[in-house]
Every structure is written in C-alpha cells, then in structure tokens.
Design a protein around this motif. Structure first.
Motif, PDB file in Angstrom:
ATOM      1  N   UNK A   6      36.186  62.092  56.483  1.00 45.55           N
ATOM      2  CA  UNK A   6      36.961  61.958  55.240  1.00 45.55           C
ATOM      3  C   UNK A   6      37.274  60.511  54.868  1.00 45.55           C
ATOM      4  N   UNK A   7      37.380  59.637  55.834  1.00 48.57           N
ATOM      5  CA  UNK A   7      37.701  58.237  55.530  1.00 48.57           C
ATOM      6  C   UNK A   7      36.466  57.422  55.184  1.00 48.57           C
ATOM      7  N   UNK A   8      35.285  58.075  55.183  1.00 45.74           N
ATOM      8  CA  UNK A   8      34.062  57.374  54.796  1.00 45.74           C
ATOM      9  C   UNK A   8      33.930  57.273  53.284  1.00 45.74           C
ATOM     10  N   UNK A   9      34.720  58.032  52.552  1.00 42.82           N
ATOM     11  CA  UNK A   9      34.666  58.002  51.083  1.00 42.82           C
ATOM     12  C   UNK A   9      35.545  56.871  50.551  1.00 42.82           C
ATOM     13  N   UNK A  10      34.937  55.947  49.822  1.00 35.83           N
ATOM     14  CA  UNK A  10      35.673  54.821  49.255  1.00 35.83           C
ATOM     15  C   UNK A  10      36.489  55.271  48.042  1.00 35.83           C
ATOM     16  N   UNK A  11      37.335  54.393  47.560  1.00 34.22           N
ATOM     17  CA  UNK A  11      38.194  54.707  46.415  1.00 34.22           C
ATOM     18  C   UNK A  11      37.387  55.049  45.165  1.00 34.22           C
ATOM     19  N   UNK A  12      36.201  54.452  45.031  1.00 33.21           N
ATOM     20  CA  UNK A  12      35.378  54.725  43.843  1.00 33.21           C
ATOM     21  C   UNK A  12      34.489  55.963  44.011  1.00 33.21           C
ATOM     22  N   UNK A  63      28.268  54.226  54.546  1.00 33.57           N
ATOM     23  CA  UNK A  63      27.350  54.758  55.546  1.00 33.57           C
ATOM     24  C   UNK A  63      27.665  54.278  56.960  1.00 33.57           C
ATOM     25  N   UNK A  64      28.397  53.173  57.065  1.00 26.51           N
ATOM     26  CA  UNK A  64      28.781  52.687  58.394  1.00 26.51           C
ATOM     27  C   UNK A  64      29.752  53.638  59.074  1.00 26.51           C
ATOM     28  N   UNK A  65      30.371  54.534  58.292  1.00 26.16           N
ATOM     29  CA  UNK A  65      31.314  55.502  58.846  1.00 26.16           C
ATOM     30  C   UNK A  65      30.719  56.907  58.875  1.00 26.16           C
ATOM     31  N   UNK A  69      29.417  56.500  67.709  1.00 27.79           N
ATOM     32  CA  UNK A  69      30.674  56.969  68.295  1.00 27.79           C
ATOM     33  C   UNK A  69      31.849  56.318  67.575  1.00 27.79           C
ATOM     34  N   UNK A  70      31.704  55.029  67.245  1.00 28.76           N
ATOM     35  CA  UNK A  70      32.769  54.360  66.505  1.00 28.76           C
ATOM     36  C   UNK A  70      32.981  54.980  65.146  1.00 28.76           C
ATOM     37  N   UNK A  71      31.875  55.322  64.467  1.00 29.56           N
ATOM     38  CA  UNK A  71      31.974  55.947  63.148  1.00 29.56           C
ATOM     39  C   UNK A  71      32.625  57.319  63.238  1.00 29.56           C
ATOM     40  N   UNK A  72      32.303  58.056  64.321  1.00 27.04           N
ATOM     41  CA  UNK A  72      32.841  59.404  64.503  1.00 27.04           C
ATOM     42  C   UNK A  72      34.364  59.388  64.509  1.00 27.04           C
ATOM     43  N   UNK A  73      34.936  58.429  65.223  1.00 28.97           N
ATOM     44  CA  UNK A  73      36.393  58.376  65.337  1.00 28.97           C
ATOM     45  C   UNK A  73      37.038  57.664  64.154  1.00 28.97           C
ATOM     46  N   UNK A  95      35.753  61.940  61.451  1.00 29.84           N
ATOM     47  CA  UNK A  95      34.766  63.013  61.532  1.00 29.84           C
ATOM     48  C   UNK A  95      34.944  63.858  62.789  1.00 29.84           C
ATOM     49  N   UNK A  96      35.331  63.227  63.889  1.00 30.41           N
ATOM     50  CA  UNK A  96      35.469  63.971  65.152  1.00 30.41           C
ATOM     51  C   UNK A  96      36.443  65.123  65.008  1.00 30.41           C
ATOM     52  N   UNK A  97      37.647  64.813  64.528  1.00 28.33           N
ATOM     53  CA  UNK A  97      38.652  65.868  64.398  1.00 28.33           C
ATOM     54  C   UNK A  97      38.336  66.844  63.272  1.00 28.33           C
ATOM     55  N   UNK A  98      37.710  66.335  62.177  1.00 29.18           N
ATOM     56  CA  UNK A  98      37.408  67.202  61.040  1.00 29.18           C
ATOM     57  C   UNK A  98      36.387  68.273  61.415  1.00 29.18           C
TER      58      UNK A  98
END
Length: 351
Positions: A232-238, A243-245, A321-325, A329-332
């Motif tokens: 969910x935090x991979x979506x930017x304000x716009x 993709x790094x997340x 793994x960094x992107x997952x946390x 995404x991990x908890x979602x």
C-alpha cells in the motif's frame, strides 16, 4: 449425640462427593475457559502490523488484558474470533498459546506471520501453508559424527528419556555436521519431542512432525486470496507506483510441505541447505512449531500461514525483502490470506 454427629458427617461426605463429581466430568469433557467461554477461532499473529489489519477488520471488539497482554474478541469474516500477538520466539509462542487456550474456548487455532524461505523455488512475498511443522533445533549434540550411543546401543537414547527422529525407512535422519566456521566440531542429531495429552496419556507419545488439521488444510487449498506485488505504501500521492517498493513477481499461495521453527534467527546458508535437502523444508521461523506442540497437547486443531520475507540464511541486503517490509506488502498479503481463509471457513460444508 454420637449418632447425630455420624449422620451429619455422612451427609457432609455425600455432599462433598456430589460436588466433586461434576468437576471430574467437566475436566474429562474438555478444558475450562477462565475468561470467555464462547466458541471461537483463536488467531495468533507473530507480526504486529498484520495483527493491526486483522483487528481493524474485526467487529464487536472487546479487549481483555491477561498478565498485561491484550486479547481481543469479536467477529471477523463471520467467525467468532480471539486475536493475540505472540511476539518473537518459541517461548513466547508457547506461553501465549497456552494462555489463549486456558482463558478462551478456542476450537481452532490459526497462526500467521513472516518466515524466511528455504526452498529456492519460492520467491519473496509468497505465502506458504505447510501441511506439517517440525522443530529441527531440538537435537542431541553429539561429540562425534556417527550415531550417539549413550545407552549402549547406537541411536538408542531411551535411558535419557529421548528418541531420535527417523525417516520413512525407520532409520535416524542424517545429522547436521557444522564445520569450523559454524560452531565447534560435532553433529546435531534430530530428536522427536514428547507430548502428553488426554489422548496420549498416561505414557504420552513422541512426535517429530506436527500435522496441521486436515479439514482446515483442505479449505486453504481452495482459497484464492488477492495477493499483490506492490504494498500500500508503494502508491505515490499522484497515484503512480514506486517500483522500488514492489517485488518482481506476483506472490503465490503455496500449500503443502514442511515448515520448521527454531530458537535461532537463521542466517547460515549451510544450515538452510541442510534443512531443505534433509527435511524438504520450505520456511523457517521462530514460533509456529511451538504453537503446534501446545495445540497437540491440548487436542486443538491448527493451521499456519507464513509470508516469505527472504531466503533464510542470506547475509547480504535483499532489495526485495526491503521492499516487502517498507511498502507494507508483508502484512497486507499475510492478512489477505488469513481473511480469505476465514471467509472460506465460514462457508464450508458442515459435517
């Protein structure tokens, strides 16, 4: 006077016997519930962020504090549930699970959280649902490389009250032999664990694997949770996606195989490979097999879901793994599997 005293004493004895009989019957029928006796599905989460998602979805919430720990009852996807966060470690998982079973009438247990992947065929973000769990760090640490013989016969540990784990051929499983870069020389021979329950009393029984409940596993095999590639935090304000997340591949639900739990945080590639080749293990973490042991001792069916965060034993930073946390995404995805299972469990055909 003596006849009167005798009569009163006899009446008191009969009353005491009558009062004790229901207690014995109740103990034989099943465990007591010290806090809430409503039949529920007990959900033990090892990851706080995921527990928060499940709690937000729970209606009619009521909080219970037991020795400072929060247990929340309510309705989740049409099921009466009680949710608790175990915290990391086999000890915490054992303690919290037994508290849960003592204080609530838990008819089924669900464990969910994060694990390290062992099978290279799996990917970061995949969610595994093993059909059994084991504790490979319950070992006999032998000074040599061959079978230990403390009781006079190779492989016999009965005089110590112990038993080695065996394969399908009935022979002891191959040991893990550390090298000089790991720990002092010797070999770790896998052991079975002794479990005492109403079903196995009075002698108890030895187990290496703790099978999950067949009915719950069948339901899990039929679910199609909405697993995402980007948290969910991979979506930017716009509205665009960072993709790094995101992980590279859309995560999959992987049902079957063996999960393993231990008291160590696994960052050793040699031991990871040993677990894969000898036990065909798919994931490693620090809670589920402890919950499974308590579940078996209390005759409560269980299942566990684990989202893979990385390849267990990796020592360098893993960007996925960094992107997952970082992205959530991990908890979602883990929560999505739990919620999908609960929905399917509510709708299952009743026996």
């Amino acid at each position: 006077m003596n006849r009167f005293i005798l009569s009163v004493s006899f009446s008191l004895a009969l009353g005491l016997a009558s009062a004790l009989l229901p207690l014995s019957s109740a103990e034989a029928a099943g465990p007591r519930c010290l806090t809430d006796c409503t039949p529920r599905v007990g959900i033990v989460s090892a990851f706080g962020a995921e527990a928060d998602i499940l709690l937000a979805e729970t209606t009619g919430r009521r909080e219970h504090r037991i020795h400072g720990r929060r247990f929340t009852t309510g309705q989740l996807r049409g099921n009466r549930v009680v949710i608790v966060l175990s915290g990391v470690s086999m000890v915490n998982a054992s303690m919290v699970t037994q508290q849960l079973l003592d204080h609530f009438r838990v008819e089924r247990l669900v464990m969910s959280g994060i694990a390290g992947g062992i099978d290279r065929a799996d990917h970061v973000g995949d969610v595994t649902v093993p059909d059994r769990w084991a504790m490979p760090m319950e070992v006999y640490w032998h000074a040599g490389a061959g079978l230990p013989s403390p009781c006079g016969v190779a492989g016999d540990l009965a005089c110590l009250g112990l038993r080695l784990a065996v394969g399908e051929d009935g022979r002891p499983l191959p040991p893990f032999v550390p090298d000089g870069t790991d720990v002092p020389a010797g070999s770790w021979h896998l052991r079975q664990n002794h479990v005492l329950s109403r079903r196995t009393a009075p002698q108890g029984a030895f187990f290496f694997d703790y099978p999950v409940d067949a009915e719950m596993l069948a339901v899990a095999q039929g679910i199609e949770p909405p697993l995402q590639r980007c948290g969910p935090r991979a979506t930017r304000a716009d509205g665009s996606i960072d993709e790094a997340l995101c992980v590279r591949q859309v995560p999959r639900l992987r049902v079957g195989g063996r999960g393993v739990s231990g008291t160590a945080f696994l960052a050793n590639a040699r031991y990871r490979d040993y677990l894969h080749h000898v036990l065909q293990a798919r994931s490693f973490e620090m809670e589920t097999a402890a919950l499974a042991h308590v579940a078996l001792a209390n005759d409560v069916p269980y299942i566990a879901f684990r989202s893979l965060s990385d390849l267990a034993g990796g020592e360098s930073f893993d960007a996925e793994a960094g992107a997952l946390f970082t992205s959530g995404l991990a908890e979602a995805n883990e929560a999505a599997v739990t919620l999908s299972f609960l929905e399917a469990w509510r709708r299952r055909p009743r026996r």
